[in-house]
Design an enzyme around this catalytic site. Structure first.
Site, PDB file in Angstrom:
ATOM      1  N   ARG A   1      -6.479  77.096  59.402  1.00  0.00           N
ATOM      2  CA  ARG A   1      -7.837  77.204  59.929  1.00  0.00           C
ATOM      3  C   ARG A   1      -7.845  76.606  61.325  1.00  0.00           C
ATOM      4  O   ARG A   1      -7.399  75.483  61.524  1.00  0.00           O
ATOM      5  CB  ARG A   1      -8.763  76.428  58.993  1.00  0.00           C
ATOM      6  CG  ARG A   1     -10.201  76.569  59.332  1.00  0.00           C
ATOM      7  CD  ARG A   1     -11.043  75.958  58.248  1.00  0.00           C
ATOM      8  NE  ARG A   1     -11.164  74.516  58.393  1.00  0.00           N
ATOM      9  CZ  ARG A   1     -12.195  73.828  57.925  1.00  0.00           C
ATOM     10  NH1 ARG A   1     -13.145  74.449  57.262  1.00  0.00           N
ATOM     11  NH2 ARG A   1     -12.251  72.535  58.090  1.00  0.00           N
TER      12      ARG A   1
ATOM     13  N   THR B   1     -12.773  76.743  65.960  1.00  0.00           N
ATOM     14  CA  THR B   1     -13.625  77.900  65.621  1.00  0.00           C
ATOM     15  C   THR B   1     -13.874  78.010  64.122  1.00  0.00           C
ATOM     16  O   THR B   1     -14.748  78.761  63.695  1.00  0.00           O
ATOM     17  CB  THR B   1     -12.937  79.209  66.066  1.00  0.00           C
ATOM     18  OG1 THR B   1     -11.711  79.333  65.315  1.00  0.00           O
ATOM     19  CG2 THR B   1     -12.602  79.189  67.552  1.00  0.00           C
TER      20      THR B   1
ATOM     21  N   ASP C   1      -8.762  66.265  54.424  1.00  0.00           N
ATOM     22  CA  ASP C   1      -7.811  67.353  54.701  1.00  0.00           C
ATOM     23  C   ASP C   1      -6.713  67.337  53.646  1.00  0.00           C
ATOM     24  O   ASP C   1      -5.853  66.443  53.634  1.00  0.00           O
ATOM     25  CB  ASP C   1      -7.221  67.171  56.109  1.00  0.00           C
ATOM     26  CG  ASP C   1      -6.406  68.385  56.514  1.00  0.00           C
ATOM     27  OD1 ASP C   1      -5.485  68.774  55.748  1.00  0.00           O
ATOM     28  OD2 ASP C   1      -6.666  68.964  57.577  1.00  0.00           O
TER      29      ASP C   1
ATOM     30  N   ASP D   1      -2.963  67.446  54.904  1.00  0.00           N
ATOM     31  CA  ASP D   1      -2.525  66.180  55.510  1.00  0.00           C
ATOM     32  C   ASP D   1      -2.303  65.110  54.441  1.00  0.00           C
ATOM     33  O   ASP D   1      -1.351  64.333  54.517  1.00  0.00           O
ATOM     34  CB  ASP D   1      -3.572  65.680  56.517  1.00  0.00           C
ATOM     35  CG  ASP D   1      -3.514  66.463  57.825  1.00  0.00           C
ATOM     36  OD1 ASP D   1      -2.558  67.251  58.013  1.00  0.00           O
ATOM     37  OD2 ASP D   1      -4.424  66.289  58.652  1.00  0.00           O
TER      38      ASP D   1
HETATM   39  C1  PRP Z   1      -7.119  73.970  54.560  1.00  0.00           C
HETATM   40  C2  PRP Z   1      -7.144  74.350  53.095  1.00  0.00           C
HETATM   41  C3  PRP Z   1      -7.533  75.803  53.126  1.00  0.00           C
HETATM   42  C4  PRP Z   1      -8.485  75.837  54.301  1.00  0.00           C
HETATM   43  C5  PRP Z   1      -9.893  75.841  53.787  1.00  0.00           C
HETATM   44  O1  PRP Z   1      -5.937  74.393  55.139  1.00  0.00           O
HETATM   45  O2  PRP Z   1      -5.931  74.099  52.429  1.00  0.00           O
HETATM   46  O3  PRP Z   1      -6.443  76.673  53.347  1.00  0.00           O
HETATM   47  O4  PRP Z   1      -8.260  74.662  55.084  1.00  0.00           O
HETATM   48  O5  PRP Z   1     -10.809  76.009  54.826  1.00  0.00           O
HETATM   49  P1  PRP Z   1     -11.678  77.338  54.970  1.00  0.00           P
HETATM   50  O6  PRP Z   1     -12.149  77.705  53.584  1.00  0.00           O
HETATM   51  O7  PRP Z   1     -12.799  76.905  55.865  1.00  0.00           O
HETATM   52  O8  PRP Z   1     -10.830  78.408  55.580  1.00  0.00           O
HETATM   53  P2  PRP Z   1      -5.577  74.092  56.678  1.00  0.00           P
HETATM   54  O9  PRP Z   1      -6.021  75.238  57.529  1.00  0.00           O
HETATM   55  O10 PRP Z   1      -6.074  72.736  57.039  1.00  0.00           O
HETATM   56  O11 PRP Z   1      -4.001  74.139  56.670  1.00  0.00           O
HETATM   57  P3  PRP Z   1      -2.927  73.186  55.938  1.00  0.00           P
HETATM   58  O12 PRP Z   1      -2.966  73.520  54.469  1.00  0.00           O
HETATM   59  O13 PRP Z   1      -1.641  73.569  56.587  1.00  0.00           O
HETATM   60  O14 PRP Z   1      -3.320  71.748  56.207  1.00  0.00           O
HETATM   61  N1  URA Z   2      -9.726  72.009  54.594  1.00  0.00           N
HETATM   62  C1  URA Z   2      -9.492  70.870  53.893  1.00  0.00           C
HETATM   63  O1  URA Z   2      -8.325  70.514  53.639  1.00  0.00           O
HETATM   64  N2  URA Z   2     -10.547  70.136  53.511  1.00  0.00           N
HETATM   65  C2  URA Z   2     -11.825  70.502  53.746  1.00  0.00           C
HETATM   66  O2  URA Z   2     -12.757  69.786  53.329  1.00  0.00           O
HETATM   67  C3  URA Z   2     -12.043  71.690  54.466  1.00  0.00           C
HETATM   68  C4  URA Z   2     -10.974  72.423  54.877  1.00  0.00           C
END
Ligand code: PRP
Ligand code: URA
Length: 205
Positions: A101, A105, A197, A200
């Site tokens: 994400r 944006t 997150d 993370d």
């Molecule tokens: C997080 C999570 C989802 C997304 C959710 O991933 O694991 O994939 O955000 O957000 P959304 O419903 O608003 O799209 P992230 O993009 O942080 O990537 P990561 O798993 O590599 O940390």
């Molecule tokens: N992605 C995450 O990991 N946590 C949130 O709360 C939203 C997006």
């Protein structure tokens, strides 16, 4: 859609997982524990077919899962759920979908897709702990459909009402299983109360 957050075991693990001071190694274990508890509701509607079984005493008709299963963790955080699903569904194959994400944006950016070429017949179970705006999950489901997937399921730990609404709007036929539906999103698109997150916290980044 079942919301399991009032189940005592799920509630216990969710409270530990959400806590700010939960260290990464315990966070990973709680994610895996809740994922394991979600395998049954997430697979409750899979089609089965009759199979003859000879027990030590007699013959009977049992059931087997009718279609092959493909697990698709959304990178990165979905990896925290995939071992738990694979342990209970060891015959499943594993594909990966990379979506991040964009934190400014909040739009999903797809960076990796690797699927079997012929998974039109498979039950495709998409895994991601967080369903926030729904953009990432909706993009993954769209990509999977483009590649031929027809029997899709989405499983998460924590969802927002906005994310659920997004999937119901864009992919109404895809069943969604989650451990908890939280209050909503904050101004940065994070789920509240949420857990922060997930990627993370799983990977300690
Ligand atoms: C997080 C999570 C989802 C997304 C959710 O991933 O694991 O994939 O955000 O957000 P959304 O419903 O608003 O799209 P992230 O993009 O942080 O990537 P990561 O798993 O590599 O940390
Ligand atoms: N992605 C995450 O990991 N946590 C949130 O709360 C939203 C997006």
């Amino acid at each position: 859609m079942p919301d399991l957050k009032h189940h005592p075991v799920v509630a216990d693990r969710l409270a530990k997982l959400r806590a700010l001071d939960c260290p990464s190694h315990e966070f990973r274990r709680h994610v895996a524990d809740i994922a394991r508890l979600l395998v049954l509701p997430a697979t409750a509607t899979l089609e089965t077919e009759a199979v003859p079984v000879t027990t030590p005493l007699t013959q009977m008709t049992g059931q087997k899962i009718a279609r092959p299963i493909v697990l698709v963790p959304i990178l990165r955080a979905g990896l925290g759920m995939s071992d738990a699903f694979h342990q209970l569904l060891p015959e499943a194959s594993l594909s990966h979908y990379g979506v991040a994400r964009n934190e400014k944006t909040l739009e999903p950016e797809v960076y990796f897709e690797k699927f079997p070429s012929d998974f039109g017949e498979a039950e495709v179970i998409v895994l991601d702990p967080m369903l926030a705006t729904g953009g990432s999950a909706a993009a993954a489901l769209r990509g999977l459909k483009k590649s031929g997937a027809r029997h899709l399921h989405f499983v998460c730990l924590v969802a927002s009402p906005e994310g659920i609404h997004c999937l119901k709007d864009q992919h109404p036929e895809v069943p969604v299983t989650c451990a908890a539906i939280d209050e909503g999103l904050n101004e940065n698109g994070y789920i509240v109360p949420g857990l922060g997150d997930a990627g993370d916290r799983i990977f300690g980044t």
